[in-house]
Design a protein around this motif. Structure first.
Motif, short mmCIF file in Angstrom:
data_model
loop_
_atom_site.label_atom_id
_atom_site.label_comp_id
_atom_site.label_asym_id
_atom_site.label_seq_id
_atom_site.Cartn_x
_atom_site.Cartn_y
_atom_site.Cartn_z
N ARG A 108 13.39 -5.90 4.97
CA ARG A 108 13.65 -4.50 5.32
C ARG A 108 12.32 -3.85 5.69
O ARG A 108 11.31 -4.07 5.04
CB ARG A 108 14.29 -3.75 4.15
N VAL A 109 12.33 -3.06 6.77
CA VAL A 109 11.10 -2.44 7.27
C VAL A 109 10.84 -1.15 6.51
O VAL A 109 11.72 -0.28 6.41
CB VAL A 109 11.19 -2.16 8.78
N ILE A 110 9.64 -1.03 5.96
CA ILE A 110 9.27 0.16 5.19
C ILE A 110 7.91 0.66 5.69
O ILE A 110 6.97 -0.12 5.85
CB ILE A 110 9.19 -0.15 3.68
N GLU A 111 7.83 1.95 5.91
CA GLU A 111 6.56 2.58 6.26
C GLU A 111 5.88 3.01 4.96
O GLU A 111 6.38 3.87 4.23
CB GLU A 111 6.77 3.79 7.16
N ILE A 112 4.74 2.41 4.69
CA ILE A 112 4.07 2.61 3.41
C ILE A 112 3.47 4.00 3.30
O ILE A 112 2.81 4.49 4.22
CB ILE A 112 2.96 1.55 3.20
N GLU A 113 3.71 4.62 2.17
CA GLU A 113 3.04 5.87 1.82
C GLU A 113 1.94 5.61 0.78
O GLU A 113 0.86 6.15 0.84
CB GLU A 113 4.06 6.87 1.25
N LYS A 114 2.26 4.71 -0.17
CA LYS A 114 1.31 4.35 -1.22
C LYS A 114 1.69 2.99 -1.78
O LYS A 114 2.87 2.69 -1.93
CB LYS A 114 1.31 5.41 -2.32
N ALA A 115 0.69 2.19 -2.09
CA ALA A 115 0.95 0.87 -2.68
C ALA A 115 -0.01 0.63 -3.83
O ALA A 115 -1.22 0.83 -3.70
CB ALA A 115 0.80 -0.23 -1.63
N ASP A 116 0.53 0.22 -4.97
CA ASP A 116 -0.28 -0.11 -6.14
C ASP A 116 0.14 -1.51 -6.60
O ASP A 116 1.16 -1.67 -7.27
CB ASP A 116 -0.05 0.91 -7.25
N LEU A 117 -0.64 -2.50 -6.21
CA LEU A 117 -0.31 -3.89 -6.51
C LEU A 117 -1.10 -4.46 -7.68
O LEU A 117 -1.02 -5.65 -7.95
CB LEU A 117 -0.55 -4.76 -5.26
N GLU A 118 -1.86 -3.59 -8.36
CA GLU A 118 -2.66 -4.07 -9.49
C GLU A 118 -2.23 -3.47 -10.82
O GLU A 118 -2.17 -4.17 -11.83
CB GLU A 118 -4.15 -3.76 -9.25
N HIS A 119 -1.95 -2.19 -10.87
CA HIS A 119 -1.65 -1.53 -12.14
C HIS A 119 -0.18 -1.13 -12.26
O HIS A 119 0.54 -1.64 -13.11
CB HIS A 119 -2.56 -0.31 -12.31
N GLY A 120 0.26 -0.22 -11.41
CA GLY A 120 1.66 0.24 -11.50
C GLY A 120 2.67 -0.73 -10.95
O GLY A 120 3.85 -0.69 -11.31
N LEU A 121 2.24 -1.61 -10.04
CA LEU A 121 3.11 -2.59 -9.38
C LEU A 121 4.29 -1.90 -8.71
O LEU A 121 5.46 -2.20 -8.96
CB LEU A 121 3.60 -3.65 -10.37
N THR A 122 3.96 -0.96 -7.82
CA THR A 122 4.98 -0.24 -7.05
C THR A 122 4.50 -0.05 -5.62
O THR A 122 3.29 -0.08 -5.34
CB THR A 122 5.27 1.14 -7.66
N ILE A 123 5.47 0.13 -4.71
CA ILE A 123 5.17 0.60 -3.36
C ILE A 123 6.08 1.79 -3.10
O ILE A 123 7.25 1.81 -3.51
CB ILE A 123 5.40 -0.49 -2.29
N SER A 124 5.53 2.79 -2.45
CA SER A 124 6.31 3.97 -2.08
C SER A 124 6.29 4.10 -0.57
O SER A 124 5.26 3.84 0.07
CB SER A 124 5.72 5.24 -2.72
#
Length: 419
Positions: A108-124
C-alpha cells in the motif's frame, strides 16, 4: 598446492574463531548482527540464516561482524516521501519499500509524515486515496527494501550502543579471547594425540636417518650416562649432544632393565651461524588426560610471554619494521612447517592464534584493543566519547594499518622472492 590449502584452512579458521567470539557475545547481549564476514572486499559467497548474512569475501586479510548501530542504520524516511508498505494480518508494517514497490503487489502506498524505526516503532502518513493522517505500528523485525536489497530494522534496544558498558566491552574482548581459547584447545588435543613432553633422561621417537638409529638406539632407552657423566634429565642429554658435533660419545643406556654401552657420533648441523650436534631423536612423551590440559595452559602462557617479549623489543627499538612479517611471511613459514608434518602444522596454528589474539588487543585505533581503550576512557569519564570523533580515529587507524600491511608485505616479497 597443499601449502595453499593449509594456509587458507589455518588462517580462515583463526579469523572465523575470532569473529565467532564477537558474534556469540553480541548475540548474548541482544545485539542484532547483520553480517558475519570472513575477508574483505567483494562477496564471493553469501548465505542468510536468521538475522545474519554469512559471507566470504575476496581478500582473505581478516573478517568482521557487522553489528547494528555501529554504522548509520539505513536510508532515512523523510516527510513527504512516498513508499510502499506491506502489512501483516495484525496491520503491522513488515516491509517498507523505498523504491521498486511495483514488484510488491500487496504493498500500500503511503506518503510519510513521520517515521520512528528505533524507539516508538511507528510510521505516520497518508495512505493513497485518503486524507486522514494515520499512525501504523512497525514490526520489530520489519524490513526496509531499497534497490532490491532488504535490510532488517534495528530497534534501539537491538543496537550496539544501547547496551551496557560491560556488555559492549565483552562483545569486543571476546574476539581475542576466543583466539586464546582456540590455541588452548589445539595444544590440549596435540598433547592427547602425541603425548606431553617430559624431562626424563629417556629417548623419544628416533627418526629413520641419523646417528641414533645408526648406533642402534631405540625409543624408550633410558640414558644412564654419557662419557661417564650421569644424566638426570632430557635437557642434560641435549646439552651434551649439541656441544659435541662430530665427536664420538659413549652412551650407557638402560633398555628393559639391561644396561648397554653404545658409541654415538652426533652429526654437525648449522643454524644462525652456529654449529651444533644432532643425533636424530625427539624428546620423550607421556600420556595423561589431566596433564594434557595443564600442558595446554602452559603452552598458551609460554607463547604469550614470548610474543610480548618480542613486542617489547619493538618498543625499545631492538626490532625494526624490516623484521616484521605479514601474510606472505606467514605463508612461507606455513610452507616450511607443513613439510614437517600435520602435528607441527597444528602447533603452528595454535601459535598463530595466540599471535592474532595479542595483536588485536594492542591499544591501537581500529583494533579491538583500541576500542577497549575508548570503553576504558568512557568508564573513567562517565560518558561515551563522541561517536563521530571515535569513528574518525578508527578510520585513520585502519588506514595506517593498511599502509603498514602494504609495507610489511613488500618487505616479505623482497625477502623471500626477490633476493
Amino acid at each position: 598446492m597443499n601449502t595453499v590449502i593449509a594456509f587458507i584452512v589455518i588462517f580462515g579458521s583463526l579469523v572465523f574463531f575470532h569473529e565467532l567470539g564477537h558474534f556469540i557475545f553480541a548475540k548474548r547481549a541482544g545485539i542484532l548482527c547483520r553480517e558475519f564476514a570472513i575477508g574483505f572486499g567483494p562477496k564471493v559467497f553469501a548465505h542468510k540464516k536468521g538475522e545474519t548474512v554469512w559471507t566470504i569475501r575476496l581478500l582473505p586479510l581478516g573478517g568482521y561482524v557487522r553489528m547494528a548501530g555501529e554504522d548509520p542504520e539505513m536510508t532515512e524516511l523523510k516527510a513527504g516521501q512516498r513508499i510502499g508498505v506491506v502489512f501483516n494480518e495484525k496491520e503491522e508494517a513488515v516491509n517498507l519499500i523505498v523504491n521498486g514497490r511495483d514488484r510488491f503487489q500487496d504493498a500500500r502506498v503511503i506518503e510519510i509524515e513521520k517515521a520512528d524505526l528505533e524507539h516508538g516503532l511507528t510510521i505516520s502518513g497518508y495512505e493513497e486515496g485518503e486524507e486522514e493522517l494515520k499512525t501504523y505500528p512497525v514490526h520489530r523485525e520489519a524490513l526496509v527494501t531499497e534497490d532490491r536489497l532488504s535490510t532488517q530494522i534495528a530497534p534501539y534496544d537491538r543496537q550496539f550502543n544501547s547496551k551496557t558498558l560491560p556488555q559492549r566491552a565483552m562483545a569486543i574482548f571476546a574476539g581475542p579471547l576466543f583466539n586464546f581459547i582456540l590455541a588452548f584447545i589445539v595444544f590440549v588435543v596435540l598433547a592427547m594425540i602425541q603425548g606431553i613432553p617430559t624431562n626424563e633422561p629417556e629417548l623419544g621417537e628416533v627418526i629413520n636417518e641419523g646417528a641414533a638409529v645408526e648406533a642402534g638406539l631405540q625409543e624408550g632407552d633410558r640414558v644412564v650416562s654419557i662419557n661417564g657423566d650421569s644424566m638426570a634429565s632430557w635437557e642434560e642429554i641435549v646439552t651434551v649432544i649439541q656441544k659435541s658435533p662430530d665427536e664420538e660419545l659413549t652412551f650407557v643406556i638402560d633398555r628393559e632393565g639391561e644396561e648397554r654401552t653404545v658409541a654415538v657420533t652426533p652429526s654437525a648441523e648449522e643454524a644462525d651461524g652456529k654449529t651444533f650436534g644432532r643425533i636424530g631423536v625427539y624428546s620423550p612423551f607421556e600420556h595423561s588426560i589431566i596433564g594434557s590440559f595443564t600442558y595446554g595452559a602452559k603452552e598458551v602462557y609460554n607463547w604469550t610471554k614470548l610474543i610480548f617479549g618480542v613486542l617489547g623489543t619493538i618498543l625499545t627499538g631492538q626490532f625494526s619494521i624490516d623484521d616484521l612479517s605479514g601474510p606472505v611471511g606467514i605463508y612461507v613459514s606455513t610452507d616450511t612447517v607443513a613439510q614437517s608434518g600435520i602435528l607441527n602444522l597444528a602447533k603452528w596454528a595454535g601459535v598463530l592464534s595466540i599471535n592474532l589474539g595479542i595483536m588485536n588487543l594492542l591499544p591501537l585505533p581500529a583494533l579491538d584493543g583500541g576500542r577497549l581503550m575508548f570503553f576504558f576512557y568512557e568508564a573513567v569519564r562517565g560518558k561515551p566519547v563522541d561517536r563521530q570523533m571515535e569513528g574518525m580515529v578508527h578510520f585513520v587507524g585502519f588506514a595506517l594499518l593498511m599502509l603498514l600491511m602494504i609495507v610489511v608485505t613488500w618487505n616479505d616479497i623482497q625477502r623471500f622472492f626477490l633476493q
